[in-house]
Write an enzyme that holds these catalytic residues in place. Structure first.
Site, PDB file in Angstrom:
ATOM      1  N   LYS A  89       0.687  -1.006  -0.072  1.00 54.73           N
ATOM      2  CA  LYS A  89      -0.127   0.081   0.204  1.00 54.73           C
ATOM      3  C   LYS A  89       1.054   1.174   0.013  1.00 54.73           C
ATOM      4  O   LYS A  89       1.766   1.368   0.872  1.00 54.73           O
ATOM      5  CB  LYS A  89      -0.684   0.106   1.076  1.00 54.73           C
ATOM      6  CG  LYS A  89      -1.798   1.256   1.371  1.00 54.73           C
ATOM      7  CD  LYS A  89      -3.378   0.896   0.880  1.00 54.73           C
ATOM      8  CE  LYS A  89      -3.918   2.064   0.409  1.00 54.73           C
ATOM      9  NZ  LYS A  89      -3.644   2.727  -0.794  1.00 54.73           N
ATOM     10  N   GLN A 110       7.088   3.936   3.785  1.00 55.45           N
ATOM     11  CA  GLN A 110       5.599   3.559   3.766  1.00 55.45           C
ATOM     12  C   GLN A 110       5.474   2.299   4.782  1.00 55.45           C
ATOM     13  O   GLN A 110       4.446   2.117   5.533  1.00 55.45           O
ATOM     14  CB  GLN A 110       5.349   3.258   2.539  1.00 55.45           C
ATOM     15  CG  GLN A 110       3.745   3.288   2.154  1.00 55.45           C
ATOM     16  CD  GLN A 110       3.338   4.622   2.338  1.00 55.45           C
ATOM     17  OE1 GLN A 110       3.708   5.407   1.483  1.00 55.45           O
ATOM     18  NE2 GLN A 110       2.227   4.819   2.900  1.00 55.45           N
ATOM     19  N   LYS A 113       5.274   3.227   8.266  1.00 48.51           N
ATOM     20  CA  LYS A 113       4.326   4.298   8.578  1.00 48.51           C
ATOM     21  C   LYS A 113       3.054   3.272   8.574  1.00 48.51           C
ATOM     22  O   LYS A 113       2.319   3.849   9.490  1.00 48.51           O
ATOM     23  CB  LYS A 113       4.291   5.210   7.236  1.00 48.51           C
ATOM     24  CG  LYS A 113       3.143   6.225   7.441  1.00 48.51           C
ATOM     25  CD  LYS A 113       3.060   7.043   5.999  1.00 48.51           C
ATOM     26  CE  LYS A 113       4.307   7.783   5.627  1.00 48.51           C
ATOM     27  NZ  LYS A 113       4.105   8.656   4.578  1.00 48.51           N
ATOM     28  N   LYS A 125       5.372   1.680  -3.076  1.00 40.51           N
ATOM     29  CA  LYS A 125       5.182   3.004  -3.686  1.00 40.51           C
ATOM     30  C   LYS A 125       5.474   2.870  -5.120  1.00 40.51           C
ATOM     31  O   LYS A 125       5.993   2.028  -5.576  1.00 40.51           O
ATOM     32  CB  LYS A 125       6.171   3.777  -3.212  1.00 40.51           C
ATOM     33  CG  LYS A 125       6.026   5.632  -3.354  1.00 40.51           C
ATOM     34  CD  LYS A 125       4.888   6.020  -2.197  1.00 40.51           C
ATOM     35  CE  LYS A 125       4.708   7.455  -2.531  1.00 40.51           C
ATOM     36  NZ  LYS A 125       3.715   8.234  -1.202  1.00 40.51           N
ATOM     37  N   ASP A 165      -0.434  10.917  -4.696  1.00 37.42           N
ATOM     38  CA  ASP A 165       1.076  11.506  -3.958  1.00 37.42           C
ATOM     39  C   ASP A 165       1.131  12.643  -4.709  1.00 37.42           C
ATOM     40  O   ASP A 165       0.193  13.148  -5.358  1.00 37.42           O
ATOM     41  CB  ASP A 165       2.375  10.457  -4.152  1.00 37.42           C
ATOM     42  CG  ASP A 165       3.408  10.966  -3.173  1.00 37.42           C
ATOM     43  OD1 ASP A 165       3.426  10.827  -1.982  1.00 37.42           O
ATOM     44  OD2 ASP A 165       4.348  11.704  -3.510  1.00 37.42           O
ATOM     45  N   ASN A 239      -2.319  18.742  -1.911  1.00 38.36           N
ATOM     46  CA  ASN A 239      -3.316  18.254  -1.154  1.00 38.36           C
ATOM     47  C   ASN A 239      -2.949  18.228   0.253  1.00 38.36           C
ATOM     48  O   ASN A 239      -3.681  18.757   0.919  1.00 38.36           O
ATOM     49  CB  ASN A 239      -3.595  16.828  -1.614  1.00 38.36           C
ATOM     50  CG  ASN A 239      -4.368  16.055  -0.651  1.00 38.36           C
ATOM     51  OD1 ASN A 239      -3.786  15.470   0.278  1.00 38.36           O
ATOM     52  ND2 ASN A 239      -5.466  16.029  -0.815  1.00 38.36           N
TER      53      ASN A 239
HETATM   54  P1  NDP Z   1       0.677  17.626  -4.815  1.00 35.73           P
HETATM   55  O1  NDP Z   1       1.119  17.526  -5.908  1.00 35.73           O
HETATM   56  O2  NDP Z   1      -0.911  17.870  -4.290  1.00 35.73           O
HETATM   57  O3  NDP Z   1       1.175  19.200  -4.193  1.00 35.73           O
HETATM   58  C1  NDP Z   1       2.869  19.183  -4.100  1.00 35.73           C
HETATM   59  C2  NDP Z   1       3.030  20.782  -3.568  1.00 35.73           C
HETATM   60  O4  NDP Z   1       4.375  20.758  -3.317  1.00 35.73           O
HETATM   61  C3  NDP Z   1       2.640  21.716  -4.860  1.00 35.73           C
HETATM   62  O5  NDP Z   1       2.455  22.922  -4.214  1.00 35.73           O
HETATM   63  C4  NDP Z   1       4.310  21.652  -5.437  1.00 35.73           C
HETATM   64  O6  NDP Z   1       4.422  22.809  -6.289  1.00 35.73           O
HETATM   65  C5  NDP Z   1       4.943  21.563  -4.231  1.00 35.73           C
HETATM   66  N1  NDP Z   1       6.331  20.708  -4.699  1.00 35.73           N
HETATM   67  C6  NDP Z   1       6.476  19.646  -5.066  1.00 35.73           C
HETATM   68  N2  NDP Z   1       7.556  19.243  -5.649  1.00 35.73           N
HETATM   69  C7  NDP Z   1       8.293  20.311  -5.184  1.00 35.73           C
HETATM   70  C8  NDP Z   1       9.854  20.601  -5.248  1.00 35.73           C
HETATM   71  N3  NDP Z   1      10.623  19.877  -5.563  1.00 35.73           N
HETATM   72  N4  NDP Z   1      10.065  21.955  -4.713  1.00 35.73           N
HETATM   73  C9  NDP Z   1       9.115  22.891  -4.228  1.00 35.73           C
HETATM   74  N5  NDP Z   1       7.865  22.466  -3.960  1.00 35.73           N
HETATM   75  C10 NDP Z   1       7.601  21.424  -4.663  1.00 35.73           C
HETATM   76  O7  NDP Z   1       1.041  16.787  -3.588  1.00 35.73           O
HETATM   77  P2  NDP Z   1       0.810  16.325  -2.241  1.00 35.73           P
HETATM   78  O8  NDP Z   1       0.212  17.528  -1.433  1.00 35.73           O
HETATM   79  O9  NDP Z   1      -0.115  15.211  -2.238  1.00 35.73           O
HETATM   80  O10 NDP Z   1       1.981  15.990  -1.515  1.00 35.73           O
HETATM   81  C11 NDP Z   1       3.131  16.695  -0.946  1.00 35.73           C
HETATM   82  C12 NDP Z   1       3.843  15.965   0.213  1.00 35.73           C
HETATM   83  O11 NDP Z   1       3.143  15.150   1.095  1.00 35.73           O
HETATM   84  C13 NDP Z   1       4.796  14.862  -0.683  1.00 35.73           C
HETATM   85  O12 NDP Z   1       6.112  14.828  -0.035  1.00 35.73           O
HETATM   86  C14 NDP Z   1       4.143  13.679  -0.307  1.00 35.73           C
HETATM   87  O13 NDP Z   1       4.818  12.639  -0.497  1.00 35.73           O
HETATM   88  C15 NDP Z   1       3.358  14.055   1.017  1.00 35.73           C
HETATM   89  N6  NDP Z   1       2.178  13.031   1.388  1.00 35.73           N
HETATM   90  C16 NDP Z   1       1.093  12.977   0.730  1.00 35.73           C
HETATM   91  C17 NDP Z   1       0.038  12.412   0.886  1.00 35.73           C
HETATM   92  C18 NDP Z   1      -1.234  12.279   0.161  1.00 35.73           C
HETATM   93  O14 NDP Z   1      -2.256  11.691   0.727  1.00 35.73           O
HETATM   94  N7  NDP Z   1      -1.568  13.163  -0.916  1.00 35.73           N
HETATM   95  C19 NDP Z   1       0.190  11.390   1.990  1.00 35.73           C
HETATM   96  C20 NDP Z   1       1.386  11.524   2.829  1.00 35.73           C
HETATM   97  C21 NDP Z   1       2.334  12.224   2.188  1.00 35.73           C
HETATM   98  P3  NDP Z   1       3.911  22.926  -7.654  1.00 35.73           P
HETATM   99  O15 NDP Z   1       2.479  23.080  -7.879  1.00 35.73           O
HETATM  100  O16 NDP Z   1       4.770  24.156  -8.166  1.00 35.73           O
HETATM  101  O17 NDP Z   1       4.756  21.647  -8.235  1.00 35.73           O
END
Ligand code: NDP
Length: 444
Positions: A89, A110, A113, A125, A165, A239
């Site tokens: 998962k 993961q 976690k 993943k 993700d 997200n």
């Molecule tokens: P999204 O794609 O929804 O959003 C990612 C955000 O982070 C965007 O604002 C993006 O900016 C920014 N971002 C991505 N890559 C970079 C980078 N290299 N440098 C700077 N900013 C960056 O992803 P999520 O919100 O889902 O994921 C964010 C984090 O949370 C990740 O580490 C993910 O693994 C973790 N996570 C997410 C979960 C989920 O359920 N969604 C669960 C557990 C962890 P831009 O729009 O400019 O790309």
């Protein structure tokens, strides 16, 4: 690192160039050293050597056609890391930086976690170096269909259940699910994060962010503090960040900054989340557009600058290694009291050291952001029973799980000689559950 240093050396030699994977494993091995000293049974059964080697790694070609008719080729990954306590998962990441090392670090994290949630989920993943940014809906659909045409052979509701993700949200999960169903002719809970009218769970969208804040509440409570009246920043505007900010604001904090990969906005009056959601979720625009509507706020190029804002609480919600030593020192100098990680591995080892040395409450990703996968586990349970819980039911369960994770991590930290160190606690708590399952199941 007496017992584990040789294992670490071999891992680096065997997996060259996978820096993020090495970093994630190194942190865990450092934490579990006292467990191995106390329980030689894990050493004898080579649990550590086995757990760092994925059960299966799949790398595949993803050909698709863009809107101009040109053929494009991306690379797809699924790392099925551990099925010791349940089906594999973990999410799928679509981002140009994706490579095997990144997917392995995420898959490895993961495992522990998922164990911490108390639910029956193994670790995995996947993803691709495909960049959904700037692509049309049709292009994203064609890519997702091609990606799933291969992935379909490897996943299933009782085998491997991917989710979202970075770069994979509701739109992508919809296209992936549609193609899975079309090929397999089975309507089953093979993906989580589905739409609410076709098997999704209420609270899944909010779960990662809400969970971060429930975890933060637990940490603050241990010091007699609450979120109300505090100031905060949350990096990213996807997200994880959006729903972290939503819950933080509901509980009375003022969030003064958010970012994307280009830069950050500073709104001293408090971020207007409705504006951010419209820009990022509906228009798929850039965070800098925020200041057009709120001219009292300022936009700054460069995403790392967000950590220079003076706040009580820092919530990294963008990506790995976004807080280094320098940013951590700046946060501490500016009086930060708590850090809760929504992103995976957003603080470097040096940054974590700075936080712990300065008595900052530190919630590591493995524990603090487990709410997302926890509600994915609840979505799987609802799919199996063909029922749908209310928002309140799912939210209560999420709160209960975050409390359980906090308690498990803080008790494990205490028991293994590192009271208050939730990095050690989360690693040890997760490891023990998986290691015991591996012992029970023999040499597999
Ligand atoms: P999204 O794609 O929804 O959003 C990612 C955000 O982070 C965007 O604002 C993006 O900016 C920014 N971002 C991505 N890559 C970079 C980078 N290299 N440098 C700077 N900013 C960056 O992803 P999520 O919100 O889902 O994921 C964010 C984090 O949370 C990740 O580490 C993910 O693994 C973790 N996570 C997410 C979960 C989920 O359920 N969604 C669960 C557990 C962890 P831009 O729009 O400019 O790309």
């Amino acid at each position: 690192m007496v017992i584990t240093s040789e294992i670490m050396d071999r891992l680096v030699e065997k997996n060259p160039g996978e820096a993020e994977f090495h970093q994630a494993v190194h942190e865990v091995l450092t934490s579990i050293e006292p467990v191995l000293e106390r329980h030689p049974k894990y050493v004898k059964a080579k649990i550590v050597e086995r757990i760092v080697e994925p059960e299966r790694q799949i790398i595949f070609r993803v050909p698709w056609q863009d809107d101009t008719g040109e053929v494009q080729i991306n690379r797809g990954f699924r790392v099925e890391f551990s099925s010791a306590i349940g089906p594999y998962k973990g999410g799928l990441r679509f981002h140009p930086t994706v490579n095997l090392g990144i997917i392995k670090f995420l898959g490895f994290e993961q495992i522990l976690k998922n164990a911490l949630t108390g639910l029956a989920m193994g670790g995995g993943k996947g993803g691709s170096d495909f960049d959904p940014k700037g692509k049309s809906d049709d292009e994203v659909m064609r890519f997702c269909q091609s990606f799933m045409t291969e992935l379909v052979r490897h996943i299933g509701a009782d085998t491997d259940v991917p989710a979202g993700d970075i770069g994979v949200g509701g739109r992508e999960i919809g296209f992936l699910f549609g193609q899975y169903k079309r090929i397999k002719n089975v309507f089953e809970g093979v993906l989580t994060g589905k739409g609410l009218n076709w098997g999704g769970s209420l609270v899944r969208t909010e779960a990662t962010g809400y969970g971060v804040i429930y975890f933060l509440e637990e940490m603050l409570k241990s010091k007699g503090e609450t979120i109300e009246g505090k100031t905060a920043v949350s990096s990213g505007s996807g997200n994880a960040s959006i729903y972290t900010v939503e819950k933080c604001q509901q509980l009375g904090a003022k969030v003064v900054g958010m970012s994307d990969s280009n830069g950050y906005v500073h709104d001293p009056e408090g971020i207007r989340l409705d504006t951010v959601r419209r820009i990022k979720e509906i228009e798929r625009g850039r965070i800098k557009e925020y200041v057009e509507e709120h001219p009292h706020a300022t936009y700054h190029e460069g995403w790392k600058g967000i950590w220079s804002l003076k706040v009580d609480i820092a919530l990294p919600n963008a990506t790995e290694n976004e807080i280094g030593r320098e940013e951590a020192e700046l946060l501490v100098k500016n009086g930060v009291i708590a850090v809760a990680e929504g992103a995976n591995m957003p603080s470097t080892p040096e940054a974590i050291e700075v936080f712990l040395e300065n008595g900052v409450l530190f919630g590591p990703a493995k524990a603090a952001n487990a709410g997302g996968v926890a509600v994915s586990g609840l979505e799987m349970a609802q799919n199996s029973q063909r029922v749908a819980w209310t928002f309140e039911e799912a939210d209560e369960k999420l709160k209960g799980i975050m409390h359980h994770i906090y308690t498990t991590a803080s008790e494990a930290a205490e028991e293994y000689g590192a009271p208050g160190n939730l990095v050690v606690g989360a690693n040890v708590g997760g490891f023990l559950k998986v290691a015991d399952a591996m012992l029970d199941q023999g040499l597999v």
